[in-house]
Design a protein around this motif. Structure first.
Motif, short mmCIF file in Angstrom:
data_model
loop_
_atom_site.label_atom_id
_atom_site.label_comp_id
_atom_site.label_asym_id
_atom_site.label_seq_id
_atom_site.Cartn_x
_atom_site.Cartn_y
_atom_site.Cartn_z
N SER A 100 40.39 60.41 30.04
CA SER A 100 40.77 59.61 28.87
C SER A 100 41.65 58.43 29.28
N LEU A 101 42.53 58.64 30.25
CA LEU A 101 43.38 57.55 30.74
C LEU A 101 42.54 56.48 31.43
N VAL A 102 41.57 56.91 32.23
CA VAL A 102 40.70 55.96 32.93
C VAL A 102 39.86 55.17 31.93
N ALA A 103 39.33 55.87 30.92
CA ALA A 103 38.53 55.19 29.90
C ALA A 103 39.37 54.17 29.14
N LEU A 104 40.62 54.51 28.85
CA LEU A 104 41.50 53.58 28.15
C LEU A 104 41.82 52.37 29.01
N GLU A 105 42.03 52.59 30.30
CA GLU A 105 42.27 51.47 31.22
C GLU A 105 41.05 50.56 31.29
N LEU A 106 39.87 51.17 31.34
CA LEU A 106 38.63 50.39 31.37
C LEU A 106 38.47 49.57 30.08
N LEU A 107 38.80 50.17 28.96
CA LEU A 107 38.72 49.48 27.67
C LEU A 107 39.68 48.30 27.63
N ILE A 108 40.91 48.51 28.10
CA ILE A 108 41.89 47.42 28.11
C ILE A 108 41.41 46.28 29.00
N GLY A 109 40.85 46.62 30.16
CA GLY A 109 40.31 45.58 31.04
C GLY A 109 39.18 44.81 30.38
N ALA A 110 38.29 45.53 29.70
CA ALA A 110 37.16 44.88 29.02
C ALA A 110 37.65 43.95 27.90
N VAL A 111 38.69 44.38 27.18
CA VAL A 111 39.25 43.53 26.12
C VAL A 111 39.80 42.23 26.70
#
Length: 261
Positions: free
Chosen positions: A225-236
């Motif tokens: 979940s932490l990795v997915a959130l980091e990926l989402l922040i990067g994509a944003v």
């Protein structure tokens, strides 16, 4: 096919020009020695203060230093073109903007990943820290996501560089913000309450937390979940950067800021 060539060939040529690969020794001290010295500085401060442990500071500062290529290289792939007065030629080309600028991001992401991994490996070796051998593949994956996120914020900074000349000053300010707000050397829960929500919206925060957990033996299910959130922040940040590039490109045309160096 043209977009693929722009993505890979254009990105590689821009990266080589950025670091002056005719003489690669400028690349070594900037990218490879920096994280080691920062790790040693904060690790020994932590020892003297009796807080944290060496692994805490190794991981935090190694990932924090991934922001150096992530932010500065992305900024200067645009700012450098502007300084050389070739940015106008790049922008009037018929190349699609997404492969044009994301192609420049790919070598930057790989460099950020390599910088952080070398920092972790060197810190573990010099300070005799212990990370289980089986944890390294997952560590590498999490670090790659963190490097992607820093390239995203670098893309936003590069867009700002279309209308503002001093990209280096902006990069130094943002780097220090990441150093303070992402839990690099002080855990988020130990920061003032108003700082944690800001840190949660920045690149690297969740990657640093996930990498520390993996190094302590956590499984993928515990950090996914932490990795997915980091990926989402990067994509944003990537989307914001691409939108800002289009908007500020139009603004720079109207005010002729591309020609001001």
């Amino acid at each position: 096919m043209t977009s693929v060539r722009v993505f890979f060939v254009g990105g590689l040529m821009s990266f080589r020009a950025l670091f002056n690969w005719m003489n690669p020794w400028i690349f070594v001290p900037t990218i490879l020695l920096g994280p080691i010295t920062q790790i040693l500085l904060f690790a020994y401060i932590g020892r003297a203060a009796g807080v944290g442990d060496d692994e805490f500071f190794i991981i935090g500062n190694a990932l924090n230093y991934a922001a150096i290529p992530g932010m500065f290289a992305m900024t200067f792939t645009i700012g450098g073109e502007r300084f050389a007065q070739t940015l106008g030629l790049v922008l009037v080309s018929p190349a699609r903007r997404v492969p044009l600028f994301m192609g420049r991001a790919l070598p930057v992401i790989l460099t950020g990943w390599g910088t952080a991994m070398i920092g972790i490996l060197s810190g573990v070796w010099v300070l005799d820290a212990d990370i289980a051998a089986g944890a390294w593949p997952l560590v590498g994956l999490v670090v790659a996501v963190g490097a992607f996120a820093t390239a995203g914020i670098g893309l936003v900074m590069g867009a700002i560089n279309l209308v503002w000349r001093d990209g280096a000053t902006l990069g130094n300010v943002v780097f220090l913000i990441l150093l303070v707000f992402t839990g690099t050397n002080v855990a988020l829960e130990d920061l003032p309450a108003w700082m944690e929500p800001i840190g949660r919206c920045l690149p690297l925060t969740h990657a640093i937390e996930a990498t520390r957990m993996v190094a302590d033996g956590a499984a993928w299910s515990a950090v996914s979940s932490l990795v997915a959130l980091e990926l989402l922040i990067g994509a944003v940040y990537v989307v914001l950067g691409l939108v800002a590039l289009r908007w500020l490109e139009d603004m720079s045309r109207q005010h002729a800021t591309l020609d001001r160096v």
